[in-house]
Scaffold this motif. Structure first.
Motif, PDB file in Angstrom:
ATOM      1  N   LYS A 131       0.834  -1.353  -0.051  1.00  0.00           N
ATOM      2  CA  LYS A 131      -0.019   0.146   0.055  1.00  0.00           C
ATOM      3  C   LYS A 131       0.834   1.294  -0.077  1.00  0.00           C
ATOM      4  O   LYS A 131       0.604   2.295  -0.057  1.00  0.00           O
ATOM      5  CB  LYS A 131      -0.978   0.011   1.168  1.00  0.00           C
ATOM      6  CG  LYS A 131      -2.122  -1.161   1.368  1.00  0.00           C
ATOM      7  CD  LYS A 131      -2.990  -0.878   0.205  1.00  0.00           C
ATOM      8  CE  LYS A 131      -4.099  -1.874   0.144  1.00  0.00           C
ATOM      9  NZ  LYS A 131      -4.673  -2.211  -0.957  1.00  0.00           N
ATOM     10  N   SER A 132       2.169   1.059   0.015  1.00  0.00           N
ATOM     11  CA  SER A 132       3.001   2.407   0.084  1.00  0.00           C
ATOM     12  C   SER A 132       4.017   2.346  -1.159  1.00  0.00           C
ATOM     13  O   SER A 132       4.157   1.559  -1.982  1.00  0.00           O
ATOM     14  CB  SER A 132       3.769   2.221   1.249  1.00  0.00           C
ATOM     15  OG  SER A 132       4.550   1.146   1.167  1.00  0.00           O
ATOM     16  N   ASP A 133       4.674   3.582  -1.208  1.00  0.00           N
ATOM     17  CA  ASP A 133       5.433   3.799  -2.528  1.00  0.00           C
ATOM     18  C   ASP A 133       7.137   3.857  -1.878  1.00  0.00           C
ATOM     19  O   ASP A 133       7.814   3.593  -2.557  1.00  0.00           O
ATOM     20  CB  ASP A 133       5.574   5.204  -2.874  1.00  0.00           C
ATOM     21  CG  ASP A 133       4.046   5.456  -3.320  1.00  0.00           C
ATOM     22  OD1 ASP A 133       3.644   4.700  -4.314  1.00  0.00           O
ATOM     23  OD2 ASP A 133       3.201   6.290  -2.707  1.00  0.00           O
ATOM     24  N   VAL A 134       7.308   3.898  -0.470  1.00  0.00           N
ATOM     25  CA  VAL A 134       8.798   3.922  -0.037  1.00  0.00           C
ATOM     26  C   VAL A 134       8.320   3.470   1.535  1.00  0.00           C
ATOM     27  O   VAL A 134       7.482   3.681   2.164  1.00  0.00           O
ATOM     28  CB  VAL A 134       8.986   5.518   0.053  1.00  0.00           C
ATOM     29  CG1 VAL A 134       8.162   6.506   0.837  1.00  0.00           C
ATOM     30  CG2 VAL A 134      10.560   5.684   0.526  1.00  0.00           C
ATOM     31  N   LEU A 135       9.507   2.882   2.040  1.00  0.00           N
ATOM     32  CA  LEU A 135       9.708   2.192   3.271  1.00  0.00           C
ATOM     33  C   LEU A 135      10.807   3.238   3.745  1.00  0.00           C
ATOM     34  O   LEU A 135      11.956   3.501   3.314  1.00  0.00           O
ATOM     35  CB  LEU A 135      10.208   1.057   3.401  1.00  0.00           C
ATOM     36  CG  LEU A 135      10.616   0.449   4.564  1.00  0.00           C
ATOM     37  CD1 LEU A 135       9.455   0.560   5.573  1.00  0.00           C
ATOM     38  CD2 LEU A 135      11.268  -0.892   4.529  1.00  0.00           C
ATOM     39  N   LEU A 136      10.775   4.074   4.768  1.00  0.00           N
ATOM     40  CA  LEU A 136      11.663   4.747   5.695  1.00  0.00           C
ATOM     41  C   LEU A 136      11.956   3.870   6.832  1.00  0.00           C
ATOM     42  O   LEU A 136      10.910   3.746   7.507  1.00  0.00           O
ATOM     43  CB  LEU A 136      11.101   6.134   5.955  1.00  0.00           C
ATOM     44  CG  LEU A 136      12.260   7.034   6.933  1.00  0.00           C
ATOM     45  CD1 LEU A 136      13.555   7.061   6.164  1.00  0.00           C
ATOM     46  CD2 LEU A 136      11.486   8.068   6.975  1.00  0.00           C
ATOM     47  N   LEU A 137      12.906   3.191   7.132  1.00  0.00           N
ATOM     48  CA  LEU A 137      13.156   2.369   8.169  1.00  0.00           C
ATOM     49  C   LEU A 137      14.479   2.879   8.850  1.00  0.00           C
ATOM     50  O   LEU A 137      15.677   2.857   8.270  1.00  0.00           O
ATOM     51  CB  LEU A 137      13.293   0.812   7.443  1.00  0.00           C
ATOM     52  CG  LEU A 137      13.244  -0.369   8.406  1.00  0.00           C
ATOM     53  CD1 LEU A 137      12.115  -0.518   9.061  1.00  0.00           C
ATOM     54  CD2 LEU A 137      13.753  -1.646   7.747  1.00  0.00           C
ATOM     55  N   PHE A 138      14.317   2.826  10.317  1.00  0.00           N
ATOM     56  CA  PHE A 138      15.318   3.053  11.229  1.00  0.00           C
ATOM     57  C   PHE A 138      15.771   1.614  11.368  1.00  0.00           C
ATOM     58  O   PHE A 138      15.545   0.990  12.191  1.00  0.00           O
ATOM     59  CB  PHE A 138      14.810   3.571  12.443  1.00  0.00           C
ATOM     60  CG  PHE A 138      16.042   3.627  13.527  1.00  0.00           C
ATOM     61  CD1 PHE A 138      17.215   3.846  13.520  1.00  0.00           C
ATOM     62  CD2 PHE A 138      15.716   3.630  14.714  1.00  0.00           C
ATOM     63  CE1 PHE A 138      18.240   3.649  14.300  1.00  0.00           C
ATOM     64  CE2 PHE A 138      16.625   3.526  15.847  1.00  0.00           C
ATOM     65  CZ  PHE A 138      17.945   3.869  15.762  1.00  0.00           C
ATOM     66  N   TYR A 139      17.091   1.397  10.657  1.00  0.00           N
ATOM     67  CA  TYR A 139      17.508   0.018  10.517  1.00  0.00           C
ATOM     68  C   TYR A 139      18.952  -0.086   9.911  1.00  0.00           C
ATOM     69  O   TYR A 139      19.188   0.453   9.155  1.00  0.00           O
ATOM     70  CB  TYR A 139      16.798  -0.915   9.890  1.00  0.00           C
ATOM     71  CG  TYR A 139      17.103  -2.625   9.841  1.00  0.00           C
ATOM     72  CD1 TYR A 139      17.176  -3.379  11.043  1.00  0.00           C
ATOM     73  CD2 TYR A 139      17.543  -3.064   8.620  1.00  0.00           C
ATOM     74  CE1 TYR A 139      17.587  -4.527  11.008  1.00  0.00           C
ATOM     75  CE2 TYR A 139      17.790  -4.431   8.336  1.00  0.00           C
ATOM     76  CZ  TYR A 139      17.675  -4.965   9.778  1.00  0.00           C
ATOM     77  OH  TYR A 139      18.439  -6.462   9.668  1.00  0.00           O
ATOM     78  N   ASP A 140      19.706  -0.799  10.859  1.00  0.00           N
ATOM     79  CA  ASP A 140      21.100  -1.073  10.414  1.00  0.00           C
ATOM     80  C   ASP A 140      21.379  -2.528  10.236  1.00  0.00           C
ATOM     81  O   ASP A 140      21.086  -3.436  11.116  1.00  0.00           O
ATOM     82  CB  ASP A 140      22.087  -0.359  11.277  1.00  0.00           C
ATOM     83  CG  ASP A 140      23.416  -0.083  10.891  1.00  0.00           C
ATOM     84  OD1 ASP A 140      23.930  -0.983  10.226  1.00  0.00           O
ATOM     85  OD2 ASP A 140      23.921   1.020  11.353  1.00  0.00           O
ATOM     86  N   THR A 141      21.754  -2.965   9.054  1.00  0.00           N
ATOM     87  CA  THR A 141      21.701  -4.256   8.806  1.00  0.00           C
ATOM     88  C   THR A 141      22.931  -4.937   9.637  1.00  0.00           C
ATOM     89  O   THR A 141      23.131  -6.182   9.613  1.00  0.00           O
ATOM     90  CB  THR A 141      22.272  -4.601   7.276  1.00  0.00           C
ATOM     91  OG1 THR A 141      23.455  -3.873   6.853  1.00  0.00           O
ATOM     92  CG2 THR A 141      21.060  -4.186   6.374  1.00  0.00           C
ATOM     93  N   GLU A 142      23.955  -4.045  10.239  1.00  0.00           N
ATOM     94  CA  GLU A 142      24.935  -4.582  11.296  1.00  0.00           C
ATOM     95  C   GLU A 142      24.160  -5.086  12.576  1.00  0.00           C
ATOM     96  O   GLU A 142      25.019  -5.716  13.207  1.00  0.00           O
ATOM     97  CB  GLU A 142      25.777  -3.656  11.386  1.00  0.00           C
ATOM     98  CG  GLU A 142      26.544  -2.954  10.283  1.00  0.00           C
ATOM     99  CD  GLU A 142      27.585  -4.150   9.681  1.00  0.00           C
ATOM    100  OE1 GLU A 142      28.299  -4.571  10.422  1.00  0.00           O
ATOM    101  OE2 GLU A 142      27.430  -4.406   8.505  1.00  0.00           O
TER     102      GLU A 142
END
Length: 189
Positions: A131-142
């Motif tokens: 349902k969205s166009d963009v994901l803004l995620l506070f996330y660090d793959t580390e």
């Protein structure tokens, strides 16, 4: 073109935050505000969260601040994975959550029934990404944590769709911290 952004990220305990007045929260919110302002320039109209403690409720507060700062067209939707997700939360968290719901422009639940199984979280992730166009995620793959599942859902969706993923990482927060320290030094020179 109107844009819809899903905003999510770590729960507070995943990043060692145990109080909403923790200084780290202000840096996380600064990072979100910066990203949301950039998305507003690109036509952002809706921010969707699922109402999780931490990043998502901080994001809601950032949206409310932006609305007060002249972005009155920006809207917030809270779409929970299931009904009464706050049932087992501490009273202070319930109050915080209720205050966010009271100010949101739209509130609904993906499954429209109480918690039954983990599948409801997967359904929520797929629903929000679709349902969205963009994901803004506070996330660090580390540093893995609960945002990993939404991130993986978005990456899989991105393979076959025009979908944008923007991360706020610990490095981004470090830069915000350094910028604020520098501006404080400049004030006293």
């Amino acid at each position: 073109m109107s844009k819809i952004a899903v905003v999510s990220g770590y729960k507070p305990f995943e990043v060692g935050i145990f109080k909403n007045d923790d200084l780290a929260v202000s840096y996380i919110k600064s990072g979100m505000k910066k990203s949301l302002l950039s998305l507003l320039d690109d036509g952002l109209e809706w921010v969707i969260i699922s109402g999780q403690l931490g990043t998502e409720l901080w994001a809601a507060e950032v949206v409310f601040d932006l609305q007060l700062d002249g972005y009155s067209d920006l809207k917030l939707a809270v779409i929970t994975p299931f009904l009464d997700q706050e049932a087992s939360w501490k009273d202070a968290n319930k109050e915080w959550y209720e205050s966010i719901l009271a100010q949101a422009d739209y509130v609904d639940s993906v499954t429209r029934k109480p918690y039954e199984n983990p599948q409801q979280f997967r359904l929520k992730n797929h629903f929000l990404i679709n349902k969205s166009d963009v994901l803004l995620l506070f996330y660090d793959t580390e540093k893995e944590g609960s945002p990993k599942y939404l991130f993986e859902t978005a990456k899989k969706f991105q393979e076959e769709n025009d979908y944008e993923i923007r991360l706020i990482t610990f490095y981004d927060l470090q830069l915000i911290l350094e910028e604020e320290q520098q501006s404080q030094r400049d004030m006293f020179e």
